[in-house]
Design a protein around this motif. Sequence first.
Motif: not given
Lengths: 248, 306
Positions: A148-150, A153-154
């Motif tokens: 989820r973090k990425y 982020l994207l």
Amino acid sequence: MKRIYLHPLALRIWHWANALMVILLLITGIELRIPGVAALPVNSPALLAHRYTGWSMAISSLFWFVYSLMSGNLSRHYVIRKGDLKGILRQMKFYLLSIFRGEENPFRASPDERFNPLQKLAYGTIMCVFTPIIVVTGLFFSDMLFFRKYILLLNAMKVLDAIHVIVAYMFALYLIVHIYMATLGRKASSHIKAMIVGYEEEFDEPDMMVSYKEGPGEPDATTKMISPDKTASCQECHTEKEGANVDG
Amino acid sequence: MDKHDEKTEILEPAFGSSSLNPFCSRRQFLKVSGVSIIGISALGPVLARGATKPLIIMEKAQGIVVADPIKCVGCGRCELACTEFNDGKAAPTRSRIKVDRNLNFGPKDVFAFREGQGNWGNGLIVQDFCVQCPHPVPCADACPEDAIVASPTGNVRVVDPNKCNGCKICLKACPWEMISFDPDSRKATKCFLCNGKPKCVEACPAESLSYVPWRDLTNKVPRRIATTAVIPPRKDAACQECHLPGAQKNLRQGMLSLFWEQVKDGKPASMRNIGSKWIDLVGVVLLPLVLIFVILHAGLRTVVKR
């Protein structure tokens, strides 16, 4: 009539489990999707059902891939070979035109070649393209913080959602066509029965089918060949003229 | 020994007859750096005072205040009672029990159904209070003055005002941010259960708070969400102005809104605002087409067969 073993037990179990999961996922998915109902709480049953069923489908798809690679199912029945393009056209012609004239399906399933070229194309696309896409995008939505973090982020959530939903609609389209074409066997239930018991009933010639339908016929006298030198012994009881026997 | 001689042979001319005249020789540099490394490492324990001290282990507290979020009405009387007893005035900002509405709506652009609860914000009233950590006790471990101790009555963790120097380290150390800071005396202050007679529990009008014997609820705390929201029938009628008949109306509206953009401010919204609706349009258009095709195919088959 022959009985051909088409579908191994493992694949039959997988098929029906997968069918159940896909239907569940489509129903819960459309409920999550329709605008106005989309703002669901975290513990809504539709969301939870979708999540857990999705995980199950990810695992069962993984099983399918491992099984198919190990047993050669993928390489034998799914790889499109030379000449299959012609076969695809032939099958399309059959399903769009010849079937109305009551013609026979030009393809005969056998344990070595289970699917016709058109089936190969459809099932190959579903299993090797759509399923991985929908499973992977679904996993990206899950609560795995590592993913989820990425994603956040994207800012890729909307793109992933679009892919997931479009592929889901493809699954729905496929499901309709698949269920309909499953009824196009000799009898409406014959393909479905084959998917349950594993054996497809195969008739070599149309005449045999008729005789099977009417029950076992009389043994055919013309096929009994008795060599001329043996007929002499027969004639001890059966004289040449049947009438003489009757008189006697 | 040969190697040593070789080294001196190379090094001596380099240091002795150098025309560059550096501000310090290599020997001096090595000396100074060696001494400074030893000096800094000797300073280490001095600099790291408090960081390496052993973890503080206290007796378990005897009691704890717990809240039932379903009963809580968010009136805040517990906060008033707390500060009235401890500070002599009503000052909810420094209350040891913290009741608030959870309005943190999470990161931007996340779907509504993904926002979660608790710190992710679901608009419910949350009741926070010191949980009297058994071990480790983060605030006591972090305190450089060892000012947070177990009280003789009930073993609750309490700030010793004589030792506290107001450094606010404990405020940051507590994972639940349950240490308050008294700006008048410039000292930290925290819940000590009013010496076994919590004033917040006495003040609660909704019977949400209760004072119970302490027990370990790690990983056993139920979700802080009111799952059984009971709406009395007469209020239910008002709900149905928007939510009738159930989800069907929403479903119909949702399906309709796929095709007709809602008119806003007197003029219809442009296609630019279509958002992600095109995804569903794909399905909504394709699915009936395929269905019709299949039905036609089946119909044609039966008709021709006859």
